[in-house]
Design a protein around this motif. Structure first.
Motif, mmCIF file in Angstrom:
data_model
loop_
_atom_site.group_PDB
_atom_site.id
_atom_site.type_symbol
_atom_site.label_atom_id
_atom_site.label_comp_id
_atom_site.label_asym_id
_atom_site.label_seq_id
_atom_site.Cartn_x
_atom_site.Cartn_y
_atom_site.Cartn_z
ATOM 1 N N HIS A 315 44.982 55.671 32.218
ATOM 2 C CA HIS A 315 43.944 54.839 32.840
ATOM 3 C C HIS A 315 43.483 55.298 34.217
ATOM 4 O O HIS A 315 42.359 55.001 34.604
ATOM 5 N N SER A 316 44.339 55.959 34.989
ATOM 6 C CA SER A 316 44.012 56.149 36.406
ATOM 7 C C SER A 316 43.206 57.410 36.688
ATOM 8 O O SER A 316 42.523 57.485 37.706
ATOM 9 N N GLY A 317 43.317 58.423 35.825
ATOM 10 C CA GLY A 317 42.691 59.708 36.129
ATOM 11 C C GLY A 317 43.388 60.446 37.251
ATOM 12 O O GLY A 317 42.754 61.214 37.987
ATOM 13 N N GLU A 333 65.411 50.849 45.731
ATOM 14 C CA GLU A 333 63.968 50.945 45.918
ATOM 15 C C GLU A 333 63.433 52.074 45.043
ATOM 16 O O GLU A 333 63.858 53.217 45.162
ATOM 17 N N VAL A 334 62.504 51.741 44.160
ATOM 18 C CA VAL A 334 61.856 52.715 43.282
ATOM 19 C C VAL A 334 60.365 52.670 43.597
ATOM 20 O O VAL A 334 59.727 51.615 43.457
ATOM 21 N N THR A 335 59.807 53.795 44.002
ATOM 22 C CA THR A 335 58.395 53.869 44.375
ATOM 23 C C THR A 335 57.710 54.903 43.501
ATOM 24 O O THR A 335 58.163 56.051 43.427
ATOM 25 N N ILE A 336 56.639 54.497 42.826
ATOM 26 C CA ILE A 336 55.827 55.400 42.003
ATOM 27 C C ILE A 336 54.404 55.369 42.544
ATOM 28 O O ILE A 336 53.780 54.303 42.574
ATOM 29 N N THR A 337 53.905 56.518 42.975
ATOM 30 C CA THR A 337 52.576 56.612 43.579
ATOM 31 C C THR A 337 51.767 57.672 42.848
ATOM 32 O O THR A 337 52.253 58.780 42.614
ATOM 33 N N ASP A 338 50.530 57.318 42.470
ATOM 34 C CA ASP A 338 49.625 58.306 41.893
ATOM 35 C C ASP A 338 48.324 58.309 42.684
ATOM 36 O O ASP A 338 47.993 57.337 43.371
ATOM 37 N N GLY A 343 42.999 50.108 40.609
ATOM 38 C CA GLY A 343 42.559 49.015 39.761
ATOM 39 C C GLY A 343 43.611 48.472 38.823
ATOM 40 O O GLY A 343 43.299 47.655 37.962
ATOM 41 N N ALA A 344 44.886 48.877 38.982
ATOM 42 C CA ALA A 344 45.943 48.375 38.105
ATOM 43 C C ALA A 344 46.336 46.971 38.536
ATOM 44 O O ALA A 344 46.169 46.575 39.681
ATOM 45 N N SER A 370 47.051 48.564 44.329
ATOM 46 C CA SER A 370 46.153 49.427 43.565
ATOM 47 C C SER A 370 44.700 49.085 43.881
ATOM 48 O O SER A 370 43.987 48.525 43.036
ATOM 49 N N PRO A 371 44.239 49.408 45.087
ATOM 50 C CA PRO A 371 42.832 49.130 45.413
ATOM 51 C C PRO A 371 41.893 50.012 44.593
ATOM 52 O O PRO A 371 42.279 51.099 44.147
ATOM 53 N N VAL A 372 40.690 49.539 44.408
ATOM 54 C CA VAL A 372 39.696 50.330 43.687
ATOM 55 C C VAL A 372 39.433 51.615 44.465
ATOM 56 O O VAL A 372 39.168 51.596 45.658
ATOM 57 N N GLY A 373 39.544 52.734 43.775
ATOM 58 C CA GLY A 373 39.436 54.032 44.430
ATOM 59 C C GLY A 373 40.773 54.695 44.675
ATOM 60 O O GLY A 373 40.824 55.884 44.998
#
Length: 386
Positions: A315-317, A333-338, A343-344, A370-373
């Motif tokens: 979904h994110s591209g 603490e588990v952090t996942i960043t793309d 928009g999630a 997950s802000p737009v953009g």
């Protein structure tokens, strides 16, 4: 403090304890002003309607005050504090406004002034004018012994700060939790036992499928393959062989989805590495753990990372994903960043709500930004204390 001097002194714990006590002195002094002004005015004017309004306003201020104190409590205690009733907060505010804040102020100021004056004694003597320096203190005298002594004082002050902050946190937690805190703890323990039992059952089903059905299907596929070799290009046997191979692949995917075998055998670090190897996106992984975690916690971490990677790919591209797993002061603490388009959310069919429910059952929480953009950041926090 129980982790050993080296680990304690070279951590942020002494500074966190100092910040907790210093901020408590400020909030306690402000609480004293509010209680004196509003409380006195309300009592004196209680015969009038305005006095009742003032006392009602004082009682309403307990909500923001409790939220502030619970936020401050996280400096030294990562456990969640259930919201208290207003009367308990009012009693806590009176205690903080009369007894606690002078102690916090005295300990904070004394440790800072004593430590800094000893550590920087030669600098102070060299900067101050001669008339302001106490008699007998000169740069050539014993003033140069103060920095080593200051190091000893600083180490002792760190333990004093931790002890006082710990006692202060116990008092805060006693007041800032509901009267039925014991029942809430037992409910949480029951939920944890339910999650652990569920994870145990998942592992049992995974073993049964892996060691039973999967091995039988693998043997059947091998026999069809041998029969295919003997009969040559028999269309029906070839179709059956291909069908058995597809069924075997589907079964392996089902087994992997129920509970990954590598997670049971080698832990969350190896399981996340396997997810990274299977990911279609470039993945940077950092796992900083002292050892194995409880099975239910490892399962929550694995499925959170797996869902986040699937969402990022579909979904994110995104072009890259970063995963960090670490244990900080008994809080996982588990952090996942793309770097995708964002928009999630938990209400958009991405499966994040189920992960949030799983984290909540373990006493943790799932945070989403997950802000737009973009970018999109998922943060899983689960207490792992003894």
């Amino acid at each position: 403090m129980t982790a050993g001097p080296q680990r304690f002194l070279f951590s942020l714990w002494p500074l966190r304890c100092l910040a907790y006590l210093a901020s408590g002195a400020v909030t306690g002094a402000l609480a004293m002003v509010v209680v004196v002004v509003l409380g006195t005015s309300g009592v004196l004017l209680s015969v009038l309607v305005v006095g009742v309004v003032i006392l009602s306003a004082l009682l309403r201020l307990t909500g923001p005050y409790a939220a502030l104190e619970r936020a401050r409590l996280r400096l030294v205690d990562a456990r969640r504090a259930p919201p208290p009733d207003r009367w308990r907060v009012l009693g806590y505010g009176l205690l903080a406004a009369t007894v606690l804040w002078p102690v916090e102020l005295g300990v904070s100021v004394a440790t800072v002034l004593l430590t800094s004056s000893m550590l920087f004694g030669p600098v102070v003597v060299s900067v101050l004018p001669p008339a302001a320096v106490p008699a007998g203190l000169r740069l050539g005298d014993w003033i140069w012994l103060t920095p080593p002594i200051g190091v000893v004082v600083m180490i002792g002050s760190a333990y004093v700060l931790a002890a006082v902050a710990g006692a202060r946190a116990v008092i805060a937690r006693r007041f800032l939790t509901t009267g039925g805190a014991g029942r809430l703890v037992e409910v949480q323990r029951s939920r944890s036992r339910l999650v652990e039992g569920f994870e145990t059952e998942r592992r049992r089903i995974e073993r049964d499928l892996h060691d039973g059905v999967q091995q039988s299907l693998l043997a059947l596929s091998m026999r069809l393959g041998l029969l295919r070799l003997r009969l040559g290009d028999d269309a029906e046997v070839s179709a059956l062989h291909e069908e058995s191979r597809r069924a075997l692949r589907q079964l392996r995917e089902v087994v992997q989805g129920i509970h990954p075998h590598v997670l049971t055998d080698r832990g969350i670090g190896a399981a996340v590495d396997e997810l990274a190897a299977q990911s279609v996106l470039p993945l940077r992984v950092e796992v900083l753990l002292p050892g194995r975690l409880p099975a239910a916690v490892e399962g929550a971490v694995y499925f959170t990372v797996s869902e986040a990677l699937a969402n990022a790919a579909k979904h994110s591209g995104a072009r890259e994903v970063e995963v960090t797993v670490r244990l900080v002061r008994e809080l996982l603490e588990v952090t996942i960043t793309d770097d995708g388009g964002g928009g999630a959310g938990t209400g958009r069919g991405t499966g994040l709500q189920g992960l949030a429910d799983r984290a909540d059952a373990l006493g943790g929480r799932l945070l989403i930004a997950s802000p737009v953009g973009g970018p999109t950041t998922l943060r899983l926090e689960i207490p792992c204390g003894s």
